[in-house]
Scaffold this motif. Structure first.
Motif, PDB file in Angstrom:
ATOM      1  N   THR A  36      79.637  30.511  48.371  1.00  0.00           N
ATOM      2  CA  THR A  36      79.457  29.990  47.052  1.00  0.00           C
ATOM      3  C   THR A  36      79.487  28.554  47.114  1.00  0.00           C
ATOM      4  OG1 THR A  36      80.758  31.904  46.211  1.00  0.00           O
ATOM      5  CG2 THR A  36      80.257  30.230  44.923  1.00  0.00           C
ATOM      6  N   ALA A  37      78.672  28.012  46.190  1.00  0.00           N
ATOM      7  CA  ALA A  37      78.660  26.542  46.120  1.00  0.00           C
ATOM      8  C   ALA A  37      78.522  26.320  44.620  1.00  0.00           C
ATOM      9  CB  ALA A  37      77.198  25.973  46.633  1.00  0.00           C
ATOM     10  N   VAL A  38      79.369  25.501  44.206  1.00  0.00           N
ATOM     11  CA  VAL A  38      79.616  24.808  42.680  1.00  0.00           C
ATOM     12  C   VAL A  38      79.222  23.760  42.499  1.00  0.00           C
ATOM     13  CG1 VAL A  38      81.408  24.562  40.824  1.00  0.00           C
ATOM     14  CG2 VAL A  38      81.550  26.440  42.171  1.00  0.00           C
ATOM     15  N   ASN A  39      78.303  23.238  41.770  1.00  0.00           N
ATOM     16  CA  ASN A  39      77.937  21.896  41.570  1.00  0.00           C
ATOM     17  C   ASN A  39      78.883  21.425  40.282  1.00  0.00           C
ATOM     18  OD1 ASN A  39      76.430  19.842  39.909  1.00  0.00           O
ATOM     19  ND2 ASN A  39      74.577  21.006  39.925  1.00  0.00           N
ATOM     20  N   VAL A  40      79.387  20.362  40.980  1.00  0.00           N
ATOM     21  CA  VAL A  40      80.776  19.811  39.982  1.00  0.00           C
ATOM     22  C   VAL A  40      80.432  19.336  38.768  1.00  0.00           C
ATOM     23  CG1 VAL A  40      82.316  18.051  40.044  1.00  0.00           C
ATOM     24  CG2 VAL A  40      81.849  19.398  42.002  1.00  0.00           C
ATOM     25  N   PHE A  41      79.177  18.534  38.777  1.00  0.00           N
ATOM     26  CA  PHE A  41      78.561  18.146  37.551  1.00  0.00           C
ATOM     27  C   PHE A  41      78.421  19.118  36.313  1.00  0.00           C
ATOM     28  CE2 PHE A  41      74.728  16.680  34.798  1.00  0.00           C
ATOM     29  CZ  PHE A  41      75.309  15.677  34.088  1.00  0.00           C
ATOM     30  N   ALA A  42      77.402  20.379  36.804  1.00  0.00           N
ATOM     31  CA  ALA A  42      77.130  21.288  35.933  1.00  0.00           C
ATOM     32  C   ALA A  42      77.887  22.359  35.714  1.00  0.00           C
ATOM     33  CB  ALA A  42      75.699  21.793  36.350  1.00  0.00           C
ATOM     34  N   LYS A  43      78.904  22.532  36.686  1.00  0.00           N
ATOM     35  CA  LYS A  43      79.956  23.674  36.515  1.00  0.00           C
ATOM     36  C   LYS A  43      79.112  25.021  36.667  1.00  0.00           C
ATOM     37  CE  LYS A  43      84.002  21.229  34.795  1.00  0.00           C
ATOM     38  NZ  LYS A  43      83.661  20.099  34.245  1.00  0.00           N
ATOM     39  N   CYS A  44      78.189  24.928  37.557  1.00  0.00           N
ATOM     40  CA  CYS A  44      77.683  26.183  37.708  1.00  0.00           C
ATOM     41  C   CYS A  44      77.604  26.565  39.288  1.00  0.00           C
ATOM     42  CB  CYS A  44      76.071  26.161  37.212  1.00  0.00           C
ATOM     43  SG  CYS A  44      75.137  25.119  38.363  1.00  0.00           S
ATOM     44  N   ALA A  45      77.292  27.734  39.581  1.00  0.00           N
ATOM     45  CA  ALA A  45      77.582  28.323  41.096  1.00  0.00           C
ATOM     46  C   ALA A  45      76.188  28.992  41.511  1.00  0.00           C
ATOM     47  CB  ALA A  45      78.798  29.145  40.886  1.00  0.00           C
ATOM     48  N   VAL A  46      76.212  28.875  42.686  1.00  0.00           N
ATOM     49  CA  VAL A  46      75.277  29.602  43.352  1.00  0.00           C
ATOM     50  C   VAL A  46      75.691  30.088  44.577  1.00  0.00           C
ATOM     51  CG1 VAL A  46      73.042  29.239  44.896  1.00  0.00           C
ATOM     52  CG2 VAL A  46      73.262  27.545  42.808  1.00  0.00           C
ATOM     53  N   HIS A  47      75.424  31.420  44.823  1.00  0.00           N
ATOM     54  CA  HIS A  47      76.142  32.236  46.045  1.00  0.00           C
ATOM     55  C   HIS A  47      74.616  32.237  46.740  1.00  0.00           C
ATOM     56  CE1 HIS A  47      75.054  36.439  45.526  1.00  0.00           C
ATOM     57  NE2 HIS A  47      75.065  36.467  44.576  1.00  0.00           N
ATOM     58  N   THR A  48      74.953  32.302  48.250  1.00  0.00           N
ATOM     59  CA  THR A  48      73.808  32.249  49.070  1.00  0.00           C
ATOM     60  C   THR A  48      73.936  33.662  49.779  1.00  0.00           C
ATOM     61  OG1 THR A  48      74.828  31.073  50.712  1.00  0.00           O
ATOM     62  CG2 THR A  48      73.331  29.794  49.544  1.00  0.00           C
ATOM     63  N   GLY A  49      74.728  34.524  49.599  1.00  0.00           N
ATOM     64  CA  GLY A  49      75.030  35.733  50.245  1.00  0.00           C
ATOM     65  C   GLY A  49      76.307  36.146  50.708  1.00  0.00           C
ATOM     66  N   PHE A  50      76.608  37.047  51.694  1.00  0.00           N
ATOM     67  CA  PHE A  50      77.694  37.424  52.298  1.00  0.00           C
ATOM     68  C   PHE A  50      77.626  37.555  53.631  1.00  0.00           C
ATOM     69  CE2 PHE A  50      76.153  41.381  50.406  1.00  0.00           C
ATOM     70  CZ  PHE A  50      76.551  42.236  51.702  1.00  0.00           C
ATOM     71  N   GLU A  51      78.778  37.570  54.268  1.00  0.00           N
ATOM     72  CA  GLU A  51      78.883  37.856  55.695  1.00  0.00           C
ATOM     73  C   GLU A  51      80.254  38.573  56.073  1.00  0.00           C
ATOM     74  OE1 GLU A  51      76.564  36.806  57.684  1.00  0.00           O
ATOM     75  OE2 GLU A  51      75.517  35.708  56.127  1.00  0.00           O
ATOM     76  N   ILE A  52      80.492  39.022  57.322  1.00  0.00           N
ATOM     77  CA  ILE A  52      81.469  40.016  57.596  1.00  0.00           C
ATOM     78  C   ILE A  52      82.404  39.066  58.437  1.00  0.00           C
ATOM     79  CG2 ILE A  52      80.342  42.190  57.465  1.00  0.00           C
ATOM     80  CD1 ILE A  52      80.130  41.802  60.704  1.00  0.00           C
ATOM     81  N   ASP A  53      81.945  37.582  58.493  1.00  0.00           N
ATOM     82  CA  ASP A  53      82.963  36.702  59.131  1.00  0.00           C
ATOM     83  C   ASP A  53      82.541  35.326  58.512  1.00  0.00           C
ATOM     84  OD1 ASP A  53      80.904  34.717  60.742  1.00  0.00           O
ATOM     85  OD2 ASP A  53      80.387  36.769  61.651  1.00  0.00           O
ATOM     86  N   ASN A  54      83.598  34.565  58.846  1.00  0.00           N
ATOM     87  CA  ASN A  54      83.701  33.028  58.282  1.00  0.00           C
ATOM     88  C   ASN A  54      83.638  32.202  59.449  1.00  0.00           C
ATOM     89  OD1 ASN A  54      86.138  33.459  59.320  1.00  0.00           O
ATOM     90  ND2 ASN A  54      87.315  32.748  57.670  1.00  0.00           N
ATOM     91  N   SER A  55      82.699  32.658  60.259  1.00  0.00           N
ATOM     92  CA  SER A  55      82.668  31.692  61.484  1.00  0.00           C
ATOM     93  C   SER A  55      81.644  30.419  61.200  1.00  0.00           C
ATOM     94  CB  SER A  55      81.860  32.385  62.658  1.00  0.00           C
ATOM     95  OG  SER A  55      80.690  32.937  62.178  1.00  0.00           O
ATOM     96  N   PRO A  56      81.645  29.343  62.021  1.00  0.00           N
ATOM     97  CA  PRO A  56      80.879  28.532  61.910  1.00  0.00           C
ATOM     98  C   PRO A  56      79.485  28.619  61.728  1.00  0.00           C
ATOM     99  CG  PRO A  56      82.901  27.602  63.212  1.00  0.00           C
ATOM    100  CD  PRO A  56      82.778  29.086  63.014  1.00  0.00           C
ATOM    101  N   LYS A  57      79.080  29.593  62.639  1.00  0.00           N
ATOM    102  CA  LYS A  57      77.733  30.065  62.630  1.00  0.00           C
ATOM    103  C   LYS A  57      77.331  30.479  61.401  1.00  0.00           C
ATOM    104  CE  LYS A  57      74.480  33.149  64.988  1.00  0.00           C
ATOM    105  NZ  LYS A  57      74.486  34.252  66.030  1.00  0.00           N
ATOM    106  N   SER A  58      78.276  31.295  60.557  1.00  0.00           N
ATOM    107  CA  SER A  58      77.910  32.075  59.285  1.00  0.00           C
ATOM    108  C   SER A  58      77.781  30.628  58.157  1.00  0.00           C
ATOM    109  CB  SER A  58      78.852  32.784  58.603  1.00  0.00           C
ATOM    110  OG  SER A  58      78.710  34.196  59.578  1.00  0.00           O
ATOM    111  N   LEU A  59      78.479  29.631  58.333  1.00  0.00           N
ATOM    112  CA  LEU A  59      78.725  28.621  57.659  1.00  0.00           C
ATOM    113  C   LEU A  59      77.018  27.884  57.781  1.00  0.00           C
ATOM    114  CD1 LEU A  59      79.863  26.313  55.654  1.00  0.00           C
ATOM    115  CD2 LEU A  59      80.634  25.298  57.683  1.00  0.00           C
ATOM    116  N   PHE A  60      76.726  27.605  58.729  1.00  0.00           N
ATOM    117  CA  PHE A  60      75.601  26.788  59.056  1.00  0.00           C
ATOM    118  C   PHE A  60      74.251  27.910  58.392  1.00  0.00           C
ATOM    119  CE2 PHE A  60      77.430  25.571  63.657  1.00  0.00           C
ATOM    120  CZ  PHE A  60      78.217  24.639  62.955  1.00  0.00           C
ATOM    121  N   LYS A  61      74.359  28.958  58.756  1.00  0.00           N
ATOM    122  CA  LYS A  61      73.467  29.863  57.944  1.00  0.00           C
ATOM    123  C   LYS A  61      73.147  29.624  56.425  1.00  0.00           C
ATOM    124  CE  LYS A  61      72.433  34.772  56.737  1.00  0.00           C
ATOM    125  NZ  LYS A  61      72.907  36.061  57.068  1.00  0.00           N
ATOM    126  N   HIS A  62      74.417  29.608  55.812  1.00  0.00           N
ATOM    127  CA  HIS A  62      74.449  29.465  54.231  1.00  0.00           C
ATOM    128  C   HIS A  62      74.150  28.091  53.954  1.00  0.00           C
ATOM    129  CE1 HIS A  62      75.241  33.803  53.353  1.00  0.00           C
ATOM    130  NE2 HIS A  62      75.537  33.543  54.639  1.00  0.00           N
TER     131      HIS A  62
END
Length: 130
Positions: A36-62
């Protein structure tokens, strides 16, 4: 003003500061992570999907998926800062993903937590009280 690991900036323009974090939850006995990403200015969120792990590889993908988001596509080369709570060990790879879009990364767990709480409160403020 440049964001640092100790600063607590107020955003003056859309996408100037974006907090990227994971929402962890369990479903059918499995742990899932919603990116999930929150735009601090607009206070709105975007989610790019979900994963079964929180690995750096998953972070790079998102991060790559977020860089394809409409707001970035229509505002090319506008400087922005991604603020993360973790992943300092892969800062160089993160920089390689966001630098072509004029982005920088900062790691500030306290600031990300503050933004998450504020955003969560804003989601529920207009709901009727039980």
């Amino acid at each position: 003003k440049q964001m640092t690991t100790k600063s607590n900036p107020k955003s003056a323009i859309p996408l100037e500061y974006v907090c990227l974090f994971l929402v962890e939850f369990s479903a059918q006995g499995e742990t899932l992570y919603i990116f999930t990403a929150v735009n601090v200015f607009a206070k709105c969120a975007v989610h790019t999907g979900f994963e079964i792990d929180n690995s750096p590889k998953s972070l790079f993908k998102h991060l790559k998926l977020f860089m394809k988001h409409l707001d970035f596509v229509k505002n090319p080369n506008t400087p922005f800062t991604i603020i993360l709570h973790a992943y300092q060990e892969v800062k160089q790879q993160i920089d390689q993903i966001i630098r072509p879009f004029n982005g920088t990364v900062v790691f500030n767990k306290t600031y990300v937590a503050k933004v998450i709480v504020s955003f969560g409160e804003s989601l529920y403020k207009d709901l009727p009280k039980p």
